[in-house]
Motif scaffolding. Sequence first.
Motif, PDB file in Angstrom:
ATOM      1  N   ARG A   1       8.980  -0.682   4.162  1.00 25.00           N
ATOM      2  CA  ARG A   1       9.372   0.659   4.614  1.00 25.00           C
ATOM      3  C   ARG A   1      10.765   0.632   5.233  1.00 25.00           C
ATOM      4  O   ARG A   1      11.607   1.488   4.940  1.00 25.00           O
ATOM      5  CB  ARG A   1       8.370   1.209   5.632  1.00 25.00           C
TER       6      ARG A   1
ATOM      7  N   GLU B   1      -2.661   0.022  -4.231  1.00 24.50           N
ATOM      8  CA  GLU B   1      -2.675  -1.213  -3.460  1.00 24.50           C
ATOM      9  C   GLU B   1      -2.573  -2.368  -4.439  1.00 24.50           C
ATOM     10  O   GLU B   1      -3.376  -2.465  -5.380  1.00 24.50           O
ATOM     11  CB  GLU B   1      -3.962  -1.331  -2.643  1.00 24.50           C
TER      12      GLU B   1
ATOM     13  N   LYS C   1       0.881  -1.164   0.000  1.00 24.79           N
ATOM     14  CA  LYS C   1       0.000   0.000   0.000  1.00 24.79           C
ATOM     15  C   LYS C   1       0.915   1.210   0.000  1.00 24.79           C
ATOM     16  O   LYS C   1       1.785   1.334   0.869  1.00 24.79           O
ATOM     17  CB  LYS C   1      -0.883  -0.024   1.246  1.00 24.79           C
TER      18      LYS C   1
ATOM     19  N   GLU D   1       2.413   0.438   3.748  1.00 25.37           N
ATOM     20  CA  GLU D   1       2.493  -0.946   4.223  1.00 25.37           C
ATOM     21  C   GLU D   1       3.112  -1.797   3.131  1.00 25.37           C
ATOM     22  O   GLU D   1       2.951  -1.490   1.954  1.00 25.37           O
ATOM     23  CB  GLU D   1       1.092  -1.509   4.512  1.00 25.37           C
ATOM     24  N   PRO D   2       3.782  -2.856   3.483  1.00 15.12           N
ATOM     25  CA  PRO D   2       4.081  -3.364   4.821  1.00 15.12           C
ATOM     26  C   PRO D   2       5.283  -2.649   5.444  1.00 15.12           C
ATOM     27  O   PRO D   2       6.121  -2.068   4.739  1.00 15.12           O
ATOM     28  CB  PRO D   2       4.386  -4.838   4.593  1.00 15.12           C
ATOM     29  N   GLU D   3       5.345  -2.714   6.736  1.00 15.88           N
ATOM     30  CA  GLU D   3       6.424  -2.066   7.490  1.00 15.88           C
ATOM     31  C   GLU D   3       7.791  -2.608   7.084  1.00 15.88           C
ATOM     32  O   GLU D   3       8.774  -1.870   7.071  1.00 15.88           O
ATOM     33  CB  GLU D   3       6.188  -2.230   8.989  1.00 15.88           C
TER      34      GLU D   3
END
Length: 97
Positions: free
Chosen positions: A77, A48, A17, A72-74
């Motif tokens: 990131r 997405e 996302k 997302e997802p962490e």
Amino acid sequence: MPDLSNERVFPSKGKVKAVFDPSMKWHLIEDYGIESFTELPDGKLLFEHEYADDDGLLSWMLSMRDKVTVIEPETIRQKLFHITTELTEKYRKESVK
């Protein structure tokens, strides 16, 4: 005949996302189609999509430079943060020479 669909050959690892700058609209359409994003009230694009591997996703995201923010997802990131931090340090050191 074997099933050679994208879903079978490249099974999804997860869903990304991200928010893109409006200037990236045509990139998203070319790469993933008109249905791959939602235009937000401020004009930014909420993307997405399923992805098959981290490296491919990271490479694609980095090619968008500062025109994308991963939500997302962490884990993605964190990987982007790590890559860009290493690049910053590399070029900071080289510019001092």
